[in-house]
Design a protein around this motif. Sequence first.
Motif, PDB file in Angstrom:
ATOM      1  N   ALA A 159      43.418  43.273  37.407  1.00 44.43           N
ATOM      2  CA  ALA A 159      44.175  44.495  37.668  1.00 44.43           C
ATOM      3  C   ALA A 159      43.525  45.310  38.785  1.00 44.43           C
ATOM      4  O   ALA A 159      44.214  45.908  39.628  1.00 44.43           O
ATOM      5  CB  ALA A 159      44.274  45.332  36.393  1.00 44.43           C
ATOM      6  N   ALA A 160      42.186  45.323  38.814  1.00 47.25           N
ATOM      7  CA  ALA A 160      41.465  46.075  39.851  1.00 47.25           C
ATOM      8  C   ALA A 160      41.708  45.474  41.237  1.00 47.25           C
ATOM      9  O   ALA A 160      41.808  46.204  42.225  1.00 47.25           O
ATOM     10  CB  ALA A 160      39.975  46.102  39.536  1.00 47.25           C
TER      11      ALA A 160
ATOM     12  N   GLY B 172      44.204  46.341  46.478  1.00 50.88           N
ATOM     13  CA  GLY B 172      45.102  45.970  47.570  1.00 50.88           C
ATOM     14  C   GLY B 172      46.059  47.093  47.923  1.00 50.88           C
ATOM     15  O   GLY B 172      46.435  47.258  49.088  1.00 50.88           O
ATOM     16  N   TRP B 173      46.459  47.880  46.919  1.00 50.87           N
ATOM     17  CA  TRP B 173      47.340  49.018  47.169  1.00 50.87           C
ATOM     18  C   TRP B 173      46.582  50.208  47.757  1.00 50.87           C
ATOM     19  O   TRP B 173      47.129  50.973  48.546  1.00 50.87           O
ATOM     20  CB  TRP B 173      48.029  49.455  45.880  1.00 50.87           C
ATOM     21  N   ALA B 174      45.342  50.383  47.315  1.00 52.92           N
ATOM     22  CA  ALA B 174      44.540  51.520  47.773  1.00 52.92           C
ATOM     23  C   ALA B 174      43.161  51.008  48.188  1.00 52.92           C
ATOM     24  O   ALA B 174      42.186  51.128  47.423  1.00 52.92           O
ATOM     25  CB  ALA B 174      44.420  52.574  46.664  1.00 52.92           C
TER      26      ALA B 174
ATOM     27  N   VAL C 144      38.054  49.296  38.075  1.00 55.51           N
ATOM     28  CA  VAL C 144      37.666  48.762  36.763  1.00 55.51           C
ATOM     29  C   VAL C 144      37.213  49.901  35.859  1.00 55.51           C
ATOM     30  O   VAL C 144      37.613  49.991  34.686  1.00 55.51           O
ATOM     31  CB  VAL C 144      36.552  47.710  36.905  1.00 55.51           C
ATOM     32  N   LEU C 145      36.363  50.774  36.397  1.00 55.92           N
ATOM     33  CA  LEU C 145      35.858  51.899  35.617  1.00 55.92           C
ATOM     34  C   LEU C 145      37.004  52.795  35.148  1.00 55.92           C
ATOM     35  O   LEU C 145      37.042  53.226  33.986  1.00 55.92           O
ATOM     36  CB  LEU C 145      34.861  52.702  36.463  1.00 55.92           C
TER      37      LEU C 145
ATOM     38  N   LEU D  47      48.565  42.761  33.022  1.00 57.28           N
ATOM     39  CA  LEU D  47      47.109  42.737  32.873  1.00 57.28           C
ATOM     40  C   LEU D  47      46.605  43.958  32.115  1.00 57.28           C
ATOM     41  O   LEU D  47      45.745  43.847  31.227  1.00 57.28           O
ATOM     42  CB  LEU D  47      46.446  42.647  34.248  1.00 57.28           C
ATOM     43  N   LEU D  48      47.139  45.139  32.445  1.00 58.23           N
ATOM     44  CA  LEU D  48      46.716  46.347  31.734  1.00 58.23           C
ATOM     45  C   LEU D  48      47.155  46.306  30.278  1.00 58.23           C
ATOM     46  O   LEU D  48      46.435  46.754  29.378  1.00 58.23           O
ATOM     47  CB  LEU D  48      47.293  47.590  32.415  1.00 58.23           C
TER      48      LEU D  48
END
Length: 473
Positions: free
Chosen positions: A119-120, A125-127, A136-137, A302-303
């Motif tokens: 997910a990270a 890729g978006w930001a 991740v954190l 994923l989330l």
Amino acid sequence: MHDAPPPTLAAEPEPLSHGLKQRHLTMLGLGGVIGAGLFVGSGAGIAVAGPGIVLSYLIAGALAMLVMRMLGEMSAAMPASGAFSVHAERALGRWAGFSVGWLYWFLLVVVLAVEATGAARIAHGWAPGVPQWAWVLIFMLVFTGANLAAVKNFGEFEFWFAALKVGAIVLFLGLGTLAILGVLPDTDPVGLTNLTGQGGFLPNGWEGVVSGVLAVVFAFGGLEVVTIAAAESEDPARNVARAVRSAVWRILFFYVGSMLVIVTLLPWTSMKPGESPYVAVLDAIGIPAAGQLMNVVVFVALLSALNANLYGSSRMIFSLAERREAPKGLLRISPVGVPPLERSREWGSVPRRAVLASVAFGFVSVLLNLRWPDTVFLYLLNSVGAVLLFVWALIAVSQLKLRRRIEREAPEKLTLRMWGFPWLSWTALAAIGAVLVLMLTDDDARPQVLWSAAATGAVLLTAGVREWRERRR
């Protein structure tokens, strides 16, 4: 200890809150298992099986359905937050409950790292300005908070996550069917060309179908969380029975239906492992920004899996602590000094230390994945690669033994029955053994079986030593 009578079949009071509703469980059953393994990983299965991947999913899905029916039968009769770990203890002894509980907890917290990292990567890729470790954190903190606040928060997160995934698949099936019929603009009826061309329906023979089964069987992992969550609903026995009945059939329809649409619309030879066949189909029928749309769906998947795994791991280790198979300090379910009334309202009787213990190991797994993805974490991932099959095998063995006891001692509790007992239970157990043997003959899958067998052996040895020490006392 050695001569103690078998554990009673009577359901013990669940100390956790009952904040989950039937809609939460139903959608968790439908969406909890639909993840990146389907949206992206199915490409690897198509690459080895061709159109025969439809049969691969039917075989793997049938096995998962049998396992879930067995688990549903036991969970409806004896709902507990430890689910199959509690059933294994009641059927086979403390060593079995200890072993399957710790193995499943270990599986969830390791896989949690894969989901958080995946997910990270998408979010990075978006930001690009936000580093991957920061994403991740953020994810870990958000879902830790959601799981600490109240079980209904977990239920709501999963409900909407699952609703989006289910909606995406339904839309995909609808668009794909229209494209096959040539109803969409700029499309012509495709007929059976892609099913019969390029080597036929089974271009690699039944060997390809079997290889496809090995590639997709683990995509059905995650259904077990429904039986864990049912213990925190108002009517566990009724709710778990309804969730299991509805989930397995619909999931099989979504999986097999998706594969049929994909291999009918596109030549199987165009599929590449690691690339989403869903994106390829959406691109082919002219859906704009198909790749980004599917990225959003995979990101949510994923989330959702991260959230479900954190929930499932915390409840499993809490159940182990209840049965003195884990440190008793994990049993604390509310902050010190909060009055009972406020405690129930504010915290919803959440096993806070169990949540924190699970997320702590999850953080360690994530760090290993970010720092040593191809060495240390790869060994860790291989050590849980086949654990799901070991868990399924113990579910089958437990059901074979407990069914007779339930029929003898409390037949009224069999509100959900396993089909064709005991023959289909034995069939499922034999199929699980066959998959493990086939994995041993596959060069890519063999390390997973060997490492997972080593991890399982270590847990069984620990369980045996504990039993021996307690008998000596």
